[in-house]
Design an enzyme around this catalytic site. Structure first.
Site, PDB file in Angstrom:
ATOM      1  N   ILE A 156       0.861  -0.742  -0.125  1.00 24.96           N
ATOM      2  CA  ILE A 156      -0.245  -0.083  -0.069  1.00 24.96           C
ATOM      3  C   ILE A 156       1.313   1.143  -0.061  1.00 24.96           C
ATOM      4  CG2 ILE A 156      -1.892   1.560   1.147  1.00 24.96           C
ATOM      5  CD1 ILE A 156      -2.809  -1.064   2.125  1.00 24.96           C
ATOM      6  N   HIS A 157       0.813   1.733  -0.986  1.00 29.95           N
ATOM      7  CA  HIS A 157       2.019   2.925  -1.499  1.00 29.95           C
ATOM      8  C   HIS A 157       0.582   4.163  -2.390  1.00 29.95           C
ATOM      9  CE1 HIS A 157       1.559   2.563  -5.776  1.00 29.95           C
ATOM     10  NE2 HIS A 157       1.371   0.984  -5.304  1.00 29.95           N
ATOM     11  N   ALA A 158       1.477   5.175  -2.208  1.00 31.80           N
ATOM     12  CA  ALA A 158       0.095   6.224  -2.120  1.00 31.80           C
ATOM     13  C   ALA A 158      -0.989   6.555  -2.906  1.00 31.80           C
ATOM     14  CB  ALA A 158       1.511   7.644  -2.846  1.00 31.80           C
TER      15      ALA A 158
END
Length: 88
Positions: A14-16
């Protein structure tokens, strides 16, 4: 209070981009929403809090909802995570 454990299917975790999908989905519901990882809770309505959880591919998180609309919120967020949060 309701909760469900889900596994992250995004290869980059879960990145930006997926975090913004998660937060936007959470903001649609009036209930309290948290993710729990390794015993720590993070507000699901804050982009910075979701990113600070440092959730990686293959890890499990627990989504916790409490209050009005908790069932719908839990279902929507679990489905979003299981489908890759638009980032597969």
């Amino acid at each position: 209070m309701k909760s469900r454990e889900v596994t992250i299917v995004n290869k980059m975790g879960i990145h930006a981009r997926p975090a913004s999908v998660f937060v936007r989905t959470a903001m649609k519901y009036p209930c309290e929403i948290y993710i729990e990882k390794n015993g720590r809770k993070f507000s699901s309505k804050s982009m910075m809090k979701v990113l600070s959880a440092g959730v990686k591919y293959g890890e499990s998180i627990r989504i916790i909802t409490d209050g009005q609309g908790e069932d719908e919120a839990l279902e929507a967020l679990a489905s979003a995570v299981e489908s890759g949060l638009g980032d597969l």
